[in-house]
Design a protein around this motif. Structure first.
Motif, PDB file in Angstrom:
ATOM      1  N   VAL A  40       5.467   5.176 -15.181  1.00 49.70           N
ATOM      2  CA  VAL A  40       4.828   6.125 -14.275  1.00 49.70           C
ATOM      3  C   VAL A  40       5.208   5.755 -12.834  1.00 49.70           C
ATOM      4  CG1 VAL A  40       2.639   7.105 -13.505  1.00 49.70           C
ATOM      5  CG2 VAL A  40       2.834   6.276 -15.829  1.00 49.70           C
ATOM      6  N   PHE A  41       5.358   6.763 -12.000  1.00 54.39           N
ATOM      7  CA  PHE A  41       5.572   6.559 -10.566  1.00 54.39           C
ATOM      8  C   PHE A  41       4.295   6.974  -9.848  1.00 54.39           C
ATOM      9  CE2 PHE A  41       6.550   8.342  -6.397  1.00 54.39           C
ATOM     10  CZ  PHE A  41       7.213   7.285  -5.809  1.00 54.39           C
ATOM     11  N   TYR A  42       3.798   6.113  -8.952  1.00 55.24           N
ATOM     12  CA  TYR A  42       2.592   6.399  -8.184  1.00 55.24           C
ATOM     13  C   TYR A  42       2.911   6.390  -6.695  1.00 55.24           C
ATOM     14  CZ  TYR A  42       0.097   5.003 -12.432  1.00 55.24           C
ATOM     15  OH  TYR A  42      -0.358   4.898 -13.718  1.00 55.24           O
ATOM     16  N   LEU A  43       2.309   7.328  -5.975  1.00 51.74           N
ATOM     17  CA  LEU A  43       2.318   7.328  -4.521  1.00 51.74           C
ATOM     18  C   LEU A  43       0.864   7.414  -4.095  1.00 51.74           C
ATOM     19  CD1 LEU A  43       3.579   7.551  -1.690  1.00 51.74           C
ATOM     20  CD2 LEU A  43       3.726  10.021  -2.055  1.00 51.74           C
ATOM     21  N   LEU A  44       0.406   6.427  -3.342  1.00 51.34           N
ATOM     22  CA  LEU A  44      -0.985   6.391  -2.914  1.00 51.34           C
ATOM     23  C   LEU A  44      -1.133   7.212  -1.643  1.00 51.34           C
ATOM     24  CD1 LEU A  44      -3.717   5.215  -3.677  1.00 51.34           C
ATOM     25  CD2 LEU A  44      -3.213   3.301  -2.188  1.00 51.34           C
ATOM     26  N   LEU A  45      -1.889   8.297  -1.730  1.00 52.95           N
ATOM     27  CA  LEU A  45      -2.086   9.205  -0.597  1.00 52.95           C
ATOM     28  C   LEU A  45      -3.218   8.755   0.308  1.00 52.95           C
ATOM     29  CD1 LEU A  45      -1.761  12.582  -2.524  1.00 52.95           C
ATOM     30  CD2 LEU A  45       0.005  11.390  -1.216  1.00 52.95           C
ATOM     31  N   TYR A  58      -0.013  -8.389 -10.672  1.00 49.75           N
ATOM     32  CA  TYR A  58      -0.619  -7.168 -10.139  1.00 49.75           C
ATOM     33  C   TYR A  58       0.171  -6.664  -8.939  1.00 49.75           C
ATOM     34  CZ  TYR A  58      -2.567  -9.924  -6.320  1.00 49.75           C
ATOM     35  OH  TYR A  58      -2.715 -10.720  -5.230  1.00 49.75           O
ATOM     36  N   LEU A  59      -0.052  -5.392  -8.619  1.00 52.94           N
ATOM     37  CA  LEU A  59       0.485  -4.778  -7.412  1.00 52.94           C
ATOM     38  C   LEU A  59      -0.704  -4.285  -6.599  1.00 52.94           C
ATOM     39  CD1 LEU A  59       3.234  -2.538  -9.029  1.00 52.94           C
ATOM     40  CD2 LEU A  59       3.609  -4.662  -7.782  1.00 52.94           C
ATOM     41  N   HIS A  60      -0.648  -4.459  -5.295  1.00 54.19           N
ATOM     42  CA  HIS A  60      -1.710  -3.959  -4.416  1.00 54.19           C
ATOM     43  C   HIS A  60      -1.083  -2.900  -3.521  1.00 54.19           C
ATOM     44  CE1 HIS A  60      -4.732  -4.723  -0.949  1.00 54.19           C
ATOM     45  NE2 HIS A  60      -5.113  -3.722  -1.709  1.00 54.19           N
ATOM     46  N   LEU A  61      -1.513  -1.647  -3.677  1.00 55.12           N
ATOM     47  CA  LEU A  61      -0.966  -0.548  -2.904  1.00 55.12           C
ATOM     48  C   LEU A  61      -1.954  -0.093  -1.841  1.00 55.12           C
ATOM     49  CD1 LEU A  61       0.551   1.695  -5.727  1.00 55.12           C
ATOM     50  CD2 LEU A  61       1.694  -0.055  -4.360  1.00 55.12           C
ATOM     51  N   ARG A  62      -1.433   0.192  -0.669  1.00 55.92           N
ATOM     52  CA  ARG A  62      -2.215   0.777   0.426  1.00 55.92           C
ATOM     53  C   ARG A  62      -1.655   2.163   0.702  1.00 55.92           C
ATOM     54  NH1 ARG A  62      -2.117  -4.819   2.271  1.00 55.92           N
ATOM     55  NH2 ARG A  62      -4.271  -5.551   2.273  1.00 55.92           N
ATOM     56  N   ARG A  63      -2.373   2.924   1.497  1.00 55.65           N
ATOM     57  CA  ARG A  63      -1.996   4.294   1.812  1.00 55.65           C
ATOM     58  C   ARG A  63      -0.519   4.398   2.197  1.00 55.65           C
ATOM     59  NH1 ARG A  63      -3.931   7.627   7.028  1.00 55.65           N
ATOM     60  NH2 ARG A  63      -2.770   9.497   6.553  1.00 55.65           N
ATOM     61  N   GLY A  64       0.175   5.345   1.574  1.00 53.76           N
ATOM     62  CA  GLY A  64       1.586   5.585   1.867  1.00 53.76           C
ATOM     63  C   GLY A  64       2.545   4.730   1.064  1.00 53.76           C
ATOM     64  N   ALA A  66       4.166   3.172  -2.578  1.00 58.05           N
ATOM     65  CA  ALA A  66       4.469   3.711  -3.897  1.00 58.05           C
ATOM     66  C   ALA A  66       4.930   2.595  -4.826  1.00 58.05           C
ATOM     67  CB  ALA A  66       5.551   4.773  -3.785  1.00 58.05           C
ATOM     68  N   ALA A  67       4.840   2.864  -6.127  1.00 58.85           N
ATOM     69  CA  ALA A  67       5.308   1.896  -7.122  1.00 58.85           C
ATOM     70  C   ALA A  67       5.734   2.639  -8.379  1.00 58.85           C
ATOM     71  CB  ALA A  67       4.206   0.907  -7.471  1.00 58.85           C
ATOM     72  N   ARG A  68       6.759   2.118  -9.031  1.00 56.51           N
ATOM     73  CA  ARG A  68       7.160   2.600 -10.352  1.00 56.51           C
ATOM     74  C   ARG A  68       6.784   1.509 -11.336  1.00 56.51           C
ATOM     75  NH1 ARG A  68      11.542   2.477 -13.964  1.00 56.51           N
ATOM     76  NH2 ARG A  68      11.691   4.415 -15.143  1.00 56.51           N
ATOM     77  N   VAL A  69       5.905   1.849 -12.273  1.00 60.15           N
ATOM     78  CA  VAL A  69       5.393   0.875 -13.229  1.00 60.15           C
ATOM     79  C   VAL A  69       5.947   1.237 -14.605  1.00 60.15           C
ATOM     80  CG1 VAL A  69       3.320  -0.183 -14.185  1.00 60.15           C
ATOM     81  CG2 VAL A  69       3.306   0.673 -11.843  1.00 60.15           C
ATOM     82  N   THR A  70       6.629   0.293 -15.250  1.00 55.43           N
ATOM     83  CA  THR A  70       7.311   0.576 -16.516  1.00 55.43           C
ATOM     84  C   THR A  70       6.597   0.016 -17.741  1.00 55.43           C
ATOM     85  OG1 THR A  70       8.663  -1.404 -16.244  1.00 55.43           O
ATOM     86  CG2 THR A  70       9.557   0.662 -15.391  1.00 55.43           C
ATOM     87  N   GLU A  71       5.514  -0.702 -17.542  1.00 55.56           N
ATOM     88  CA  GLU A  71       4.800  -1.323 -18.666  1.00 55.56           C
ATOM     89  C   GLU A  71       3.342  -0.854 -18.689  1.00 55.56           C
ATOM     90  OE1 GLU A  71       5.383  -5.476 -17.745  1.00 55.56           O
ATOM     91  OE2 GLU A  71       5.177  -4.978 -15.660  1.00 55.56           O
ATOM     92  N   PRO A  72       2.636  -1.066 -19.797  1.00 55.00           N
ATOM     93  CA  PRO A  72       1.216  -0.696 -19.827  1.00 55.00           C
ATOM     94  C   PRO A  72       0.464  -1.412 -18.707  1.00 55.00           C
ATOM     95  CG  PRO A  72       1.983  -1.288 -22.012  1.00 55.00           C
ATOM     96  CD  PRO A  72       3.084  -1.642 -21.063  1.00 55.00           C
ATOM     97  N   HIS A  73      -0.527  -0.719 -18.116  1.00 53.53           N
ATOM     98  CA  HIS A  73      -1.220  -1.278 -16.959  1.00 53.53           C
ATOM     99  C   HIS A  73      -2.610  -0.658 -16.818  1.00 53.53           C
ATOM    100  CE1 HIS A  73       1.021   2.279 -15.716  1.00 53.53           C
ATOM    101  NE2 HIS A  73       0.068   2.498 -14.813  1.00 53.53           N
ATOM    102  N   LEU A  83      -4.297   9.578  -5.606  1.00 48.95           N
ATOM    103  CA  LEU A  83      -2.959   9.271  -6.121  1.00 48.95           C
ATOM    104  C   LEU A  83      -2.135  10.503  -6.379  1.00 48.95           C
ATOM    105  CD1 LEU A  83      -3.727   6.763  -9.002  1.00 48.95           C
ATOM    106  CD2 LEU A  83      -2.501   6.254  -6.923  1.00 48.95           C
ATOM    107  N   LEU A  84      -0.845  10.388  -6.184  1.00 48.10           N
ATOM    108  CA  LEU A  84       0.127  11.331  -6.692  1.00 48.10           C
ATOM    109  C   LEU A  84       0.831  10.594  -7.820  1.00 48.10           C
ATOM    110  CD1 LEU A  84       1.984  14.054  -5.465  1.00 48.10           C
ATOM    111  CD2 LEU A  84       3.544  12.174  -5.894  1.00 48.10           C
ATOM    112  N   GLU A  85       0.884  11.187  -8.986  1.00 45.52           N
ATOM    113  CA  GLU A  85       1.434  10.525 -10.176  1.00 45.52           C
ATOM    114  C   GLU A  85       2.534  11.380 -10.752  1.00 45.52           C
ATOM    115  OE1 GLU A  85      -0.390   9.970 -14.547  1.00 45.52           O
ATOM    116  OE2 GLU A  85      -1.547   9.043 -12.956  1.00 45.52           O
ATOM    117  N   LEU A  86       3.654  10.762 -11.119  1.00 47.84           N
ATOM    118  CA  LEU A  86       4.748  11.440 -11.776  1.00 47.84           C
ATOM    119  C   LEU A  86       5.146  10.620 -12.981  1.00 47.84           C
ATOM    120  CD1 LEU A  86       6.856  13.694 -11.838  1.00 47.84           C
ATOM    121  CD2 LEU A  86       8.288  12.281 -10.357  1.00 47.84           C
ATOM    122  N   GLY A  87       5.030  11.231 -14.138  1.00 49.73           N
ATOM    123  CA  GLY A  87       5.407  10.486 -15.338  1.00 49.73           C
ATOM    124  C   GLY A  87       4.714  10.930 -16.569  1.00 49.73           C
TER     125      GLY A  87
END
Length: 87
Positions: A40-45, A58-64, A66-73, A83-87
């Motif tokens: 899944v690809f995430y963009l934190l709005l 872990y990943l820590h995302l702040r506004r603006g 993004a991360a592409r996560v390839t494993e269960p999470h 969030l904006l999610e593509l996947g």
């Protein structure tokens, strides 16, 4: 084809948004943790988000950010995350 202006952040605060013609793309407000498979690809709005990964990583995302996560999470919002999610 009709043209439209999409106020994505405002609409995502109110409920889930799906964009016609773009399968798998959605924006929404996350208020509590949720388990997700990858990829899944995430963009934190808006807000902050922790993406809990296997093996204590872990990943820590702040506004603006993004991360592409390839494993269960697990997604863990800090208060509220939009969030904006593509996947």
């Amino acid at each position: 084809m009709a043209s439209f202006k999409l106020h994505l952040l405002r609409l995502a605060r109110e409920g889930q948004v799906e964009v016609p013609g773009v399968p798998g793309l959605r924006a929404y407000t996350l208020r509590e943790w949720v388990e997700r498979p990858g990829p899944v690809f995430y963009l934190l709005l808006e807000g902050e988000l922790v993406v809990d990964l296997p093996e204590g990583r872990y990943l820590h995302l702040r506004r603006g950010e993004a991360a592409r996560v390839t494993e269960p999470h697990r997604l863990l919002p800090v208060e509220r995350a939009v969030l904006l999610e593509l996947g």
